[in-house]
Design a protein around this motif. Structure first.
Motif, PDB file in Angstrom:
ATOM      1  N   MET A  68      -9.103   9.236  44.910  1.00 48.21           N
ATOM      2  CA  MET A  68      -8.908   7.836  44.954  1.00 48.21           C
ATOM      3  C   MET A  68      -8.703   8.216  43.081  1.00 48.21           C
ATOM      4  O   MET A  68      -9.443   8.832  42.645  1.00 48.21           O
ATOM      5  N   SER A  69      -7.093   7.999  42.493  1.00 46.00           N
ATOM      6  CA  SER A  69      -7.320   8.199  41.187  1.00 46.00           C
ATOM      7  C   SER A  69      -6.646   6.660  40.489  1.00 46.00           C
ATOM      8  O   SER A  69      -5.255   6.045  41.180  1.00 46.00           O
ATOM      9  N   LEU A  70      -6.981   7.043  38.946  1.00 46.90           N
ATOM     10  CA  LEU A  70      -5.616   5.354  38.448  1.00 46.90           C
ATOM     11  C   LEU A  70      -3.904   5.741  38.745  1.00 46.90           C
ATOM     12  O   LEU A  70      -3.628   7.091  38.211  1.00 46.90           O
ATOM     13  N   GLY A  71      -3.750   4.824  38.799  1.00 49.38           N
ATOM     14  CA  GLY A  71      -2.010   4.410  40.108  1.00 49.38           C
ATOM     15  C   GLY A  71      -1.447   4.701  38.264  1.00 49.38           C
ATOM     16  O   GLY A  71      -1.824   4.034  37.152  1.00 49.38           O
ATOM     17  N   SER A  72       0.253   5.143  38.488  1.00 45.58           N
ATOM     18  CA  SER A  72       1.281   4.502  36.707  1.00 45.58           C
ATOM     19  C   SER A  72       0.803   3.819  37.085  1.00 45.58           C
ATOM     20  O   SER A  72       1.863   3.113  35.187  1.00 45.58           O
ATOM     21  N   GLY A  73       1.191   2.382  38.065  1.00 49.20           N
ATOM     22  CA  GLY A  73       0.755   1.439  36.970  1.00 49.20           C
ATOM     23  C   GLY A  73       0.381   0.399  36.763  1.00 49.20           C
ATOM     24  O   GLY A  73       0.467  -0.893  36.184  1.00 49.20           O
ATOM     25  N   GLY A  74      -0.838   0.993  35.874  1.00 48.67           N
ATOM     26  CA  GLY A  74      -2.025   0.792  35.381  1.00 48.67           C
ATOM     27  C   GLY A  74      -3.260   0.837  35.105  1.00 48.67           C
ATOM     28  O   GLY A  74      -3.787   2.466  34.945  1.00 48.67           O
ATOM     29  N   SER A  75      -3.805   0.722  33.825  1.00 53.24           N
ATOM     30  CA  SER A  75      -4.804   1.087  33.341  1.00 53.24           C
ATOM     31  C   SER A  75      -5.672   0.305  32.400  1.00 53.24           C
ATOM     32  O   SER A  75      -5.645  -0.740  32.770  1.00 53.24           O
ATOM     33  N   ALA A  76      -7.427   1.217  33.128  1.00 52.33           N
ATOM     34  CA  ALA A  76      -8.296  -0.179  32.307  1.00 52.33           C
ATOM     35  C   ALA A  76      -7.766  -0.969  31.036  1.00 52.33           C
ATOM     36  O   ALA A  76      -8.172  -1.892  30.863  1.00 52.33           O
ATOM     37  N   SER A  77      -6.951  -0.282  30.068  1.00 48.61           N
ATOM     38  CA  SER A  77      -6.922  -0.806  28.835  1.00 48.61           C
ATOM     39  C   SER A  77      -5.381  -1.150  28.596  1.00 48.61           C
ATOM     40  O   SER A  77      -5.388  -2.230  27.756  1.00 48.61           O
ATOM     41  N   GLY A  78      -4.371  -1.783  29.437  1.00 50.43           N
ATOM     42  CA  GLY A  78      -3.730  -2.176  29.387  1.00 50.43           C
ATOM     43  C   GLY A  78      -3.752  -3.646  29.246  1.00 50.43           C
ATOM     44  O   GLY A  78      -4.739  -4.685  28.940  1.00 50.43           O
ATOM     45  N   SER A  79      -2.101  -3.823  28.464  1.00 51.02           N
ATOM     46  CA  SER A  79      -2.261  -5.187  28.881  1.00 51.02           C
ATOM     47  C   SER A  79      -2.217  -6.258  29.235  1.00 51.02           C
ATOM     48  O   SER A  79      -3.219  -7.363  29.159  1.00 51.02           O
ATOM     49  N   SER A  80      -2.261  -5.934  31.185  1.00 52.77           N
ATOM     50  CA  SER A  80      -2.428  -6.917  31.740  1.00 52.77           C
ATOM     51  C   SER A  80      -4.065  -7.527  32.105  1.00 52.77           C
ATOM     52  O   SER A  80      -3.854  -7.881  33.223  1.00 52.77           O
ATOM     53  N   GLY A  81      -5.082  -6.409  32.305  1.00 47.50           N
ATOM     54  CA  GLY A  81      -5.671  -6.386  32.261  1.00 47.50           C
ATOM     55  C   GLY A  81      -6.100  -5.408  33.302  1.00 47.50           C
ATOM     56  O   GLY A  81      -7.002  -6.217  34.456  1.00 47.50           O
ATOM     57  N   ALA A  82      -5.469  -4.967  34.073  1.00 49.65           N
ATOM     58  CA  ALA A  82      -5.602  -5.034  35.936  1.00 49.65           C
ATOM     59  C   ALA A  82      -5.617  -3.397  35.494  1.00 49.65           C
ATOM     60  O   ALA A  82      -5.011  -2.208  34.698  1.00 49.65           O
ATOM     61  N   VAL A  83      -6.402  -2.797  36.785  1.00 47.43           N
ATOM     62  CA  VAL A  83      -5.902  -0.489  36.871  1.00 47.43           C
ATOM     63  C   VAL A  83      -5.900  -0.933  38.327  1.00 47.43           C
ATOM     64  O   VAL A  83      -6.204  -1.368  38.991  1.00 47.43           O
ATOM     65  N   ALA A  84      -4.597  -0.188  38.312  1.00 52.59           N
ATOM     66  CA  ALA A  84      -4.133  -0.306  39.982  1.00 52.59           C
ATOM     67  C   ALA A  84      -5.089   1.658  40.690  1.00 52.59           C
ATOM     68  O   ALA A  84      -4.801   2.398  39.230  1.00 52.59           O
ATOM     69  N   LEU A  85      -4.948   1.545  41.391  1.00 51.15           N
ATOM     70  CA  LEU A  85      -5.539   2.600  42.052  1.00 51.15           C
ATOM     71  C   LEU A  85      -5.152   3.427  43.109  1.00 51.15           C
ATOM     72  O   LEU A  85      -4.961   2.007  44.199  1.00 51.15           O
ATOM     73  N   SER A  86      -5.328   4.649  43.556  1.00 52.85           N
ATOM     74  CA  SER A  86      -4.523   4.823  44.585  1.00 52.85           C
ATOM     75  C   SER A  86      -5.300   5.979  44.865  1.00 52.85           C
ATOM     76  O   SER A  86      -5.707   6.767  44.690  1.00 52.85           O
ATOM     77  N   SER A  87      -5.193   6.568  46.697  1.00 52.39           N
ATOM     78  CA  SER A  87      -5.292   7.663  46.723  1.00 52.39           C
ATOM     79  C   SER A  87      -4.161   8.648  47.326  1.00 52.39           C
ATOM     80  O   SER A  87      -3.048   7.923  48.162  1.00 52.39           O
ATOM     81  N   ALA A  88      -4.794   9.335  48.073  1.00 54.57           N
ATOM     82  CA  ALA A  88      -3.939  10.451  47.891  1.00 54.57           C
ATOM     83  C   ALA A  88      -2.816   9.980  49.741  1.00 54.57           C
ATOM     84  O   ALA A  88      -1.980  10.255  50.213  1.00 54.57           O
ATOM     85  N   ASP A  89      -3.707   9.161  50.422  1.00 52.95           N
ATOM     86  CA  ASP A  89      -3.090   9.105  51.942  1.00 52.95           C
ATOM     87  C   ASP A  89      -1.772   7.815  51.737  1.00 52.95           C
ATOM     88  O   ASP A  89      -2.129   7.645  52.829  1.00 52.95           O
ATOM     89  N   GLY A  90      -2.000   7.586  50.568  1.00 51.34           N
ATOM     90  CA  GLY A  90      -1.222   5.550  50.471  1.00 51.34           C
ATOM     91  C   GLY A  90      -1.692   4.797  49.700  1.00 51.34           C
ATOM     92  O   GLY A  90      -0.588   3.285  50.143  1.00 51.34           O
ATOM     93  N   ASP A  91      -3.020   4.737  50.196  1.00 46.71           N
ATOM     94  CA  ASP A  91      -4.019   3.134  50.324  1.00 46.71           C
ATOM     95  C   ASP A  91      -4.138   3.219  48.506  1.00 46.71           C
ATOM     96  O   ASP A  91      -3.776   3.475  47.794  1.00 46.71           O
ATOM     97  N   ALA A  92      -3.719   2.082  48.521  1.00 48.64           N
ATOM     98  CA  ALA A  92      -3.925   1.400  46.418  1.00 48.64           C
ATOM     99  C   ALA A  92      -4.577   0.135  46.469  1.00 48.64           C
ATOM    100  O   ALA A  92      -4.608  -0.805  47.930  1.00 48.64           O
TER     101      ALA A  92
END
Length: 94
Positions: free
Chosen positions: A1-25
């Motif tokens: 599981m890693s932080l995805g490029s679509g979001g971050s914990a400090s992003g302006s949207s207040g959302a975090v996007a997580l994804s795994s190597a097998d495509g789960d997000a």
């Protein structure tokens, strides 16, 4: 599981996007994610002789994210619904 490029914990949207190597997000509210980590990390081991137990398992589920930690004596599980602050379930077994 890693932080995805679509979001971050400090992003302006207040959302975090997580994804795994097998495509789960999953996309979660950053404050709910931080609160979940704070809650389950208490059951994680601090014994460096057993490094596999010193972290928090994050697993993408159909409806959100499951966080799990243990030190082999305690077990903590928290489920978060995707895109909400709602706790689906929290269990702490001692």
């Amino acid at each position: 599981m890693s932080l995805g490029s679509g979001g971050s914990a400090s992003g302006s949207s207040g959302a975090v996007a997580l994804s795994s190597a097998d495509g789960d997000a999953v996309t979660l509210d950053a404050s709910a994610f931080r609160a979940a980590i704070d809650q389950v990390e208490k059951a994680a081991s601090s014994d460096d002789a057993r490094p596999i137990l010193t972290g928090v398992l994050m697993a993408a589920e159909e409806d959100g994210l499951r966080l799990v930690s243990t030190d082999s004596y305690r077990l903590s599980v928290r489920d978060l619904a995707a895109g909400t602050n709602t706790i689906v379930r929290f269990e702490y077994v001692r």
